[in-house]
Write a protein that holds these residues in place. Structure first.
Motif, PDB file in Angstrom:
ATOM      1  N   ALA A  23       0.839  -1.208   0.000  1.00 32.45           N
ATOM      2  CA  ALA A  23       0.000   0.000   0.000  1.00 32.45           C
ATOM      3  C   ALA A  23       0.870   1.253   0.000  1.00 32.45           C
ATOM      4  N   THR A  24       1.988   1.210   0.720  1.00 37.47           N
ATOM      5  CA  THR A  24       2.877   2.371   0.780  1.00 37.47           C
ATOM      6  C   THR A  24       3.547   2.616  -0.571  1.00 37.47           C
ATOM      7  N   LEU A  25       4.018   1.550  -1.205  1.00 38.01           N
ATOM      8  CA  LEU A  25       4.679   1.719  -2.513  1.00 38.01           C
ATOM      9  C   LEU A  25       3.677   2.260  -3.544  1.00 38.01           C
ATOM     10  N   ALA A  26       2.414   1.822  -3.433  1.00 34.33           N
ATOM     11  CA  ALA A  26       1.377   2.358  -4.329  1.00 34.33           C
ATOM     12  C   ALA A  26       1.155   3.840  -4.030  1.00 34.33           C
ATOM     13  N   HIS A  27       1.161   4.178  -2.733  1.00 36.14           N
ATOM     14  CA  HIS A  27       0.998   5.583  -2.333  1.00 36.14           C
ATOM     15  C   HIS A  27       2.133   6.440  -2.889  1.00 36.14           C
ATOM     16  N   PHE A  28       3.328   5.863  -2.962  1.00 33.86           N
ATOM     17  CA  PHE A  28       4.471   6.600  -3.501  1.00 33.86           C
ATOM     18  C   PHE A  28       4.403   6.717  -5.029  1.00 33.86           C
ATOM     19  N   GLY A  29       3.377   6.116  -5.627  1.00 34.10           N
ATOM     20  CA  GLY A  29       3.164   6.293  -7.062  1.00 34.10           C
ATOM     21  C   GLY A  29       3.519   5.089  -7.910  1.00 34.10           C
ATOM     22  N   HIS A  30       4.014   4.025  -7.291  1.00 32.01           N
ATOM     23  CA  HIS A  30       4.402   2.867  -8.085  1.00 32.01           C
ATOM     24  C   HIS A  30       3.194   1.985  -8.390  1.00 32.01           C
ATOM     25  N   SER A  31       3.393   1.139  -9.382  1.00 34.25           N
ATOM     26  CA  SER A  31       2.311   0.250  -9.785  1.00 34.25           C
ATOM     27  C   SER A  31       2.574  -1.110  -9.132  1.00 34.25           C
ATOM     28  N   VAL A  32       1.681  -1.508  -8.218  1.00 40.13           N
ATOM     29  CA  VAL A  32       1.986  -2.646  -7.340  1.00 40.13           C
ATOM     30  C   VAL A  32       0.975  -3.776  -7.513  1.00 40.13           C
ATOM     31  N   VAL A  33       1.486  -4.994  -7.668  1.00 41.54           N
ATOM     32  CA  VAL A  33       0.613  -6.181  -7.641  1.00 41.54           C
ATOM     33  C   VAL A  33       0.981  -6.966  -6.390  1.00 41.54           C
ATOM     34  N   LEU A  34      -0.015  -7.208  -5.556  1.00 38.51           N
ATOM     35  CA  LEU A  34       0.213  -7.903  -4.283  1.00 38.51           C
ATOM     36  C   LEU A  34      -0.305  -9.339  -4.404  1.00 38.51           C
ATOM     37  N   ALA A  35       0.581 -10.299  -4.176  1.00 38.24           N
ATOM     38  CA  ALA A  35       0.175 -11.705  -4.281  1.00 38.24           C
ATOM     39  C   ALA A  35      -0.046 -12.302  -2.900  1.00 38.24           C
ATOM     40  N   GLU A  36      -1.209 -12.920  -2.728  1.00 37.15           N
ATOM     41  CA  GLU A  36      -1.528 -13.583  -1.458  1.00 37.15           C
ATOM     42  C   GLU A  36      -2.239 -14.884  -1.794  1.00 37.15           C
TER      43      GLU A  36
END
Ligand code: UGA
Length: 434
Positions: A23-36
């Motif tokens: 969530a933080t990396l997305a907040h910093f503007g990056h495009s993030v895929v989280l795998a769970e």
């Protein structure tokens, strides 16, 4: 490369570290895929429900999702496809011999190895012992892939704040360019960046937690000494804290330190030390002192009940390892509570994160769970405060007093005002307090 360039990032594992990190990396503007891969966790995230209790996390996740910068998948392979950076945020539980169990790190690395983009950077954010970056590199077995260490220092309960405003970013890599690239992912923060080699970076993580644990063991031991000599630990600690070299953080005496990190990481560091033949008896002493603190708290409860808790009904407030989290792993509260049960007490427990109507989880078996703090106090010989939930301060203590069998409080978090509760007629015992 510009400082704010948008990067594509995969995060493997949506636990206490992975979810705030994503969530933080997305907040910093990056495009993030989280795998769970755990279905219930993923299903919760997909409908905007947080699988862990963490202040502000829901808003941060919602922001990333709404902006299209944070997406979820059950497949690590899908997540790493197209990713320039892959953060490993999987659990590293304690093995039977005290060392860190790296099997989840290893299997995640194996799973993604052949699917990583050419030149991708794999970042170890899981807490892993010295040598783990090269272990992951070997498992991946590709010369184009660099493995970097980037330890996480966030605390549960304040994970969002800690992630958005970290005290420092540590990046360990044997390839300086890869280290710089990982550092740039966090360039939106004003945190100092420490770039070093992987061994040093991995050591920094364990050193931080071991230092914090040692500090707390010192504080708890000092509180014990204060009780013996008749000094007031709160004032003693105030006197210490104003010294800038000591500071006020992590100076609160309690029932002992716990949680999923400090106990496991101190033991793992001790294990590493013994493997290389280094005598780290100072750290062994801090661990032993913490076990002693749990026993001291049990002793205080026995004393409050006239010397024995056998056959006594006790009220317990707080089961999590600290406030503002639902995490009970290695909770000092539970360790104290289970010892009290073994000594013959009936424990009526309340915690704001525990639903007494739900199926009783294994770690809470043997306890009488209650839906509110007043119910927990009914017919109790003593009330034991074991987690520092702020809401406990603001309860109606006249009502508590009225339902208890004996007016006795053992406050293992120094949460309550002793003068105020004594004025109401309670007997009060804190930690290092007169
Ligand atoms: C700890 C570290 O503080 C984080 O920097 C680190 O990133 C994390 O472990 C990790 O390795 O993942 P956490 O386990 O969330 O964070 O909990 P802490 O806030 O460190 O508390 C640990 C224990 O110490 C708790 O039982 C807490 O109640 C106790 N504590 C803390 C005290 O008794 N007194 C204090 O003043 C502070």
């Amino acid at each position: 490369m510009s400082a704010r360039q948008v990067r594509s990032v995969a995060v493997i594992g949506a636990g206490y570290v992975g979810l705030p990190t994503a969530a933080t990396l997305a907040h910093f503007g990056h495009s993030v895929v989280l795998a769970e891969r755990e279905r219930s966790r993923l299903a919760a995230l997909r409908v905007g429900r947080m699988p862990i209790v963490e202040v502000g996390l829901d808003d941060l996740v919602a922001e990333g999702v709404a902006a299209g910068r944070l997406t979820f998948t059950d497949s690590a392979v899908d997540a790493v496809t197209g990713a320039e950076f892959v953060f490993l945020c999987v659990a590293t539980p304690q093995s039977a011999d005290g060392s860190a169990d790296l099997s989840h790190v290893e299997s995640a690395a194996k799973e993604i190895a052949s699917h990583l983009e050419p030149g991708a950077i794999v970042v170890n954010k899981s807490t892993v012992p010295v040598g783990s970056a090269s272990m992951v590199e070997q498992v991946i077995g590709r010369p184009d892939i660099t493995v970097v260490s980037n330890p996480e220092f966030l605390r549960e309960g304040t994970a969002v704040l800690d992630s958005l405003k970290p005290d420092r970013i540590v990046v360990g890599a044997d390839d300086a360019r890869a280290a710089a690239k990982v550092g740039e992912l966090f360039s939106s923060t004003s945190a100092p960046l420490i770039v070093t080699d992987t061994t040093t970076s991995e050591t920094i993580k364990y050193a931080s937690n071991a230092f914090l644990a040692t500090k707390l063991s010192f504080v708890n031991a000092l509180a014990g000494l204060c009780e013996e000599v008749g000094a007031d630990a709160r004032d003693v600690l105030l006197g210490l804290g104003y010294d800038k070299r000591i500071g006020f953080e992590f100076l609160r005496p309690g029932p002992g330190w716990g949680g999923s990190c400090l106990p496991k990481d101190t033991r793992a560091l001790l294990h590493t030390a013994s493997e290389v033949g280094y005598d780290f008896s100072l750290l062994a002493g801090a661990i032993a002192s913490n076990d002693g603190q749990l026993s001291r708290v049990v002793g205080k409860v026995e004393a409050a009940c006239g010397g024995s808790v056998d056959g006594a009904t006790l009220a317990v407030w707080g089961l999590t390892f600290k406030a503002n989290t639902d995490d009970r792993r290695d909770s000092p509260s539970l360790q104290v509570v289970h010892r009290l049960v073994e000594l013959g007490a009936t424990v009526q427990a309340f915690d704001p994160t525990v639903d007494p109507e739900a199926d009783v989880p294994e770690d809470l078996r043997g306890l009488e769970l209650r839906g509110d703090p007043y119910e927990a106090a009914v017919r109790a010989r003593a009330l034991v405060v074991l987690t520092e939930w702020d809401e406990f301060r603001w309860l109606d203590f006249a009502r508590v007093l009225a339902v208890m069998a004996e007016p006795s409080i053992v406050d293992a978090r120094n949460l309550l005002d002793p003068a105020a509760v004594r004025r109401m007629g309670f007997r009060y015992t804190g930690i290092g307090r007169r």
